[in-house]
Design a protein around this motif. Structure first.
Motif, PDB file in Angstrom:
ATOM      1  N   TYR A  42       0.811  -1.209   0.000  1.00 50.93           N
ATOM      2  CA  TYR A  42       0.000   0.000   0.000  1.00 50.93           C
ATOM      3  C   TYR A  42       0.849   1.265   0.000  1.00 50.93           C
ATOM      4  O   TYR A  42       0.400   2.320  -0.484  1.00 50.93           O
ATOM      5  CB  TYR A  42      -0.994  -0.023   1.165  1.00 50.93           C
ATOM      6  N   ALA A  43       2.066   1.178   0.505  1.00 52.36           N
ATOM      7  CA  ALA A  43       2.973   2.319   0.397  1.00 52.36           C
ATOM      8  C   ALA A  43       3.299   2.593  -1.064  1.00 52.36           C
ATOM      9  O   ALA A  43       3.334   3.750  -1.516  1.00 52.36           O
ATOM     10  CB  ALA A  43       4.244   2.061   1.198  1.00 52.36           C
ATOM     11  N   ARG A  44       3.536   1.543  -1.826  1.00 52.38           N
ATOM     12  CA  ARG A  44       3.802   1.716  -3.245  1.00 52.38           C
ATOM     13  C   ARG A  44       2.562   2.177  -4.000  1.00 52.38           C
ATOM     14  O   ARG A  44       2.642   2.941  -4.962  1.00 52.38           O
ATOM     15  CB  ARG A  44       4.370   0.420  -3.818  1.00 52.38           C
ATOM     16  N   MET A  45       1.396   1.725  -3.557  1.00 49.40           N
ATOM     17  CA  MET A  45       0.161   2.216  -4.156  1.00 49.40           C
ATOM     18  C   MET A  45       0.024   3.717  -3.927  1.00 49.40           C
ATOM     19  O   MET A  45      -0.369   4.470  -4.839  1.00 49.40           O
ATOM     20  CB  MET A  45      -1.051   1.486  -3.584  1.00 49.40           C
ATOM     21  N   LEU A  46       0.347   4.170  -2.721  1.00 48.79           N
ATOM     22  CA  LEU A  46       0.294   5.600  -2.437  1.00 48.79           C
ATOM     23  C   LEU A  46       1.293   6.360  -3.305  1.00 48.79           C
ATOM     24  O   LEU A  46       0.992   7.438  -3.829  1.00 48.79           O
ATOM     25  CB  LEU A  46       0.565   5.844  -0.957  1.00 48.79           C
ATOM     26  N   ALA A  47       2.493   5.801  -3.466  1.00 50.81           N
ATOM     27  CA  ALA A  47       3.486   6.441  -4.325  1.00 50.81           C
ATOM     28  C   ALA A  47       2.972   6.545  -5.758  1.00 50.81           C
ATOM     29  O   ALA A  47       3.153   7.574  -6.416  1.00 50.81           O
ATOM     30  CB  ALA A  47       4.799   5.663  -4.273  1.00 50.81           C
ATOM     31  N   THR A  76       5.298  14.144   4.628  1.00 42.97           N
ATOM     32  CA  THR A  76       5.549  12.781   5.085  1.00 42.97           C
ATOM     33  C   THR A  76       4.217  12.065   5.271  1.00 42.97           C
ATOM     34  O   THR A  76       3.265  12.624   5.830  1.00 42.97           O
ATOM     35  CB  THR A  76       6.331  12.766   6.405  1.00 42.97           C
ATOM     36  N   PHE A  77       4.159  10.825   4.782  1.00 42.12           N
ATOM     37  CA  PHE A  77       2.989   9.975   4.938  1.00 42.12           C
ATOM     38  C   PHE A  77       3.416   8.736   5.726  1.00 42.12           C
ATOM     39  O   PHE A  77       4.465   8.153   5.450  1.00 42.12           O
ATOM     40  CB  PHE A  77       2.435   9.541   3.575  1.00 42.12           C
ATOM     41  N   TYR A  78       2.596   8.354   6.698  1.00 43.88           N
ATOM     42  CA  TYR A  78       2.856   7.119   7.438  1.00 43.88           C
ATOM     43  C   TYR A  78       1.638   6.227   7.349  1.00 43.88           C
ATOM     44  O   TYR A  78       0.517   6.635   7.678  1.00 43.88           O
ATOM     45  CB  TYR A  78       3.181   7.403   8.909  1.00 43.88           C
ATOM     46  N   LEU A  79       1.856   4.971   6.893  1.00 50.51           N
ATOM     47  CA  LEU A  79       0.801   3.966   6.798  1.00 50.51           C
ATOM     48  C   LEU A  79       0.937   3.002   7.970  1.00 50.51           C
ATOM     49  O   LEU A  79       1.851   2.170   8.003  1.00 50.51           O
ATOM     50  CB  LEU A  79       0.927   3.196   5.481  1.00 50.51           C
ATOM     51  N   GLY A  80       0.035   3.109   8.933  1.00 49.50           N
ATOM     52  CA  GLY A  80       0.050   2.230  10.094  1.00 49.50           C
ATOM     53  C   GLY A  80      -0.782   0.993   9.828  1.00 49.50           C
ATOM     54  O   GLY A  80      -1.985   0.957  10.111  1.00 49.50           O
ATOM     55  N   THR A  81      -0.161  -0.044   9.294  1.00 53.05           N
ATOM     56  CA  THR A  81      -0.887  -1.262   8.941  1.00 53.05           C
ATOM     57  C   THR A  81      -0.635  -2.408   9.918  1.00 53.05           C
ATOM     58  O   THR A  81      -1.313  -3.429   9.855  1.00 53.05           O
ATOM     59  CB  THR A  81      -0.499  -1.721   7.529  1.00 53.05           C
TER      60      THR A  81
END
Length: 512
Positions: A42-47, A76-81
């Protein structure tokens, strides 16, 4: 190459270059534990999503964060998964002290919102942002309200982060999650100072098949987070789907005449080689090339003269001489992946076809391009059959075509060493993590008994376009229509989308 891609993703290989026109953004994700691989996907999806604004992105596990890293990025984006992942002290300290936009999604906000002993709200947090974290609310809240529109939430949600607003002068609630009857709600997305908080991962399970479109709200708010002003023109894209050598040339010409009269440019998804190895159509196996289908070729050239562009939709859009998963017929079956069907008719994904390799997929692409060239047709882009192929295949699609016009896949490896992926349905053009340009498909397609399903009529797609217009500033109304359906339905579809203020564009004109 793909071993590194599957483990990390190419965007994580190096900090951003100076090639893009905007300042870089930092995307951090949880990578620890059994489900750590999900954060990377999902980090790559956000990118990928951020690429619409030409924002360069550096993707990194939050566990690798070092003090001061945020200072080098505009946002800065943080994905708390991963629930209660042990966040580095340096990250928590910088998250509290930064004055640049910080977007926190999902779990673990309590690690900076509460005191070290987790017995009270931290005054440093509440004084700065005007709210505090309360708890994970497991109440089912399947509706997200944004800009007055009700969006579908994550049907598989494990809970949403509930916050308490302490200073309304400092906090702006951007979207609200609520129960179906509206009796219970919580702030789903809010802004307090420079901090944006989203109560879950808004990109997770945002697939058309799961009916979750809450990601549209986040994808719109992204414009504010990165201070990006998108183009204001409402754009639309149309595909005429599954055209092959056995298509009815009269239908194709009728479509061309209708769309030309409506002033609608479009793409034609062409399957260059038709195969029915099991005789599903009439009991006799059938194989038809474009070269032998002179009337179809003539109709395709007529469509080009009336505003159509050709894109390639696989080589045969089926696999070998087997049912994969349905009939073995071009247009019905998968070409690059093995798929079975269970007793209820549900598709069961098996894996890439046995022959899958760079050489094999290059050959199929070459066969298709040569078939088109043999009748003096050229494909400007690509559409993956049933949107499913292997990472190796997607690399070759990117290498051979200017753009793809379908929902894409982001691949990883799960803890058992199996290939895993998530599907991305962005509302606007993006550059994916392989470097390929991907044009959106946001509305789906007209679904009728001829296609074995019922439920998505032209009016339904127009209703989606209406919602898209109200929710997003730069979302495309993009859909596809099968060539054998009545042209009256196509006319209703394109007129309805135009009446919503969208302007149909050629696919190639959207690449810049």
């Amino acid at each position: 190459m793909f071993a590194d891609y599957l483990e990390h993703g190419p965007r994580a290989a190096a900090p951003p270059t100076a090639l893009a026109t905007r300042p870089p953004a930092l995307v951090l994700y949880d990578s620890a534990g059994y489900s750590g691989f999900v954060g990377n996907l999902y980090a790559r999806m956000l990118a990928n999503t951020l690429s619409n604004s030409k924002t360069p992105v550096y993707v990194m596990p939050v566990e690798n964060y070092t003090a001061g890293a945020m200072a080098g990025y505009a946002e800065t984006f943080y994905l708390g998964t991963v629930y209660n992942n042990a966040l580095p002290a340096a990250f928590k300290a910088d998250a509290l002290s930064t004055t640049k936009p910080l977007c926190w999604m999902g779990y673990n906000l309590w690690q900076i919102a509460w005191t070290a002993d987790w017995t009270a709200s931290d005054p440093a947090f509440t004084n700065k942002y005007g709210f505090t974290f309360s708890y994970i609310d497991s109440t089912s809240m399947p509706q997200i309200v944004y800009k007055g529109q009700t969006l579908d939430g994550d049907q598989l949600a494990n809970g949403l982060g509930r916050v308490s607003i302490l200073d309304t002068a400092k906090v702006q609630v951007l979207a609200t999650a609520q129960t179906t009857d509206g009796s219970n709600s919580l702030p789903y997305m809010l802004k307090g100072g420079n901090l944006y908080y989203v109560a879950d991962d808004p990109l997770q399970d945002s697939s058309a098949w799961l009916r979750s479109d809450r990601s549209l709200a986040f994808e719109d708010v992204l414009n504010d987070i990165i201070a990006f002003t998108p183009a204001t023109q409402r754009q639309a894209l149309l595909r005429i789907e599954d055209v092959h050598p056995q298509s009815d040339p009269k239908m194709l010409r009728s479509i061309a005449d209708l769309l030309y009269a409506e002033g609608v440019p479009y793409v034609v998804c062409v399957i260059p080689q038709f195969e029915d190895p099991l005789g599903d159509w009439n009991g006799t196996p059938l194989s038809t090339s474009l070269k032998s289908a002179t009337a179809v070729v003539s109709a395709l050239k007529y469509m080009q003269s009336k505003g159509g562009q050709i894109i390639m939709h696989g080589y045969t859009h089926q696999y070998s001489n087997v049912r994969n998963a349905y009939s073995g017929v071009s247009g019905d079956d998968y070409e690059f992946y093995r798929v079975n069907v269970d007793s209820n008719g549900n598709a069961i994904i098996v894996g890439p076809v046995a022959e899958d390799s760079a050489a094999w997929v290059k050959n199929r692409i070459t066969l298709g391009l040569n078939a088109l060239a043999g009748v003096k047709l050229t494909a400007t882009g690509w559409n993956t059959p049933h949107y499913l192929a292997s990472p190796v295949d997607y690399q070759e699609f990117k290498n051979r075509f200017q753009y793809s016009m379908c929902r894409g896949k982001i691949f990883g490896i799960d803890p058992q060493g199996r290939l895993a992926w998530v599907e991305q349905e962005a509302p606007y053009p993006i550059t994916d993590d392989l470097g390929g340009i991907r044009l959106p498909e946001t509305l789906g397609y007209v679904s009728t008994p001829e296609l074995g399903t019922v439920g998505a009529l032209p009016a339904d797609l127009v209703a989606k376009a209406h919602k898209l217009k109200l929710v997003t500033r730069n979302g495309y109304a993009s859909c596809f229509f099968h060539w054998f359906l009545p042209t009256s339905m196509l006319q209703e579809l394109v007129r309805g989308i135009k009446n919503e203020g969208f302007v149909f564009k050629t696919a190639s004109s959207t690449l810049n």
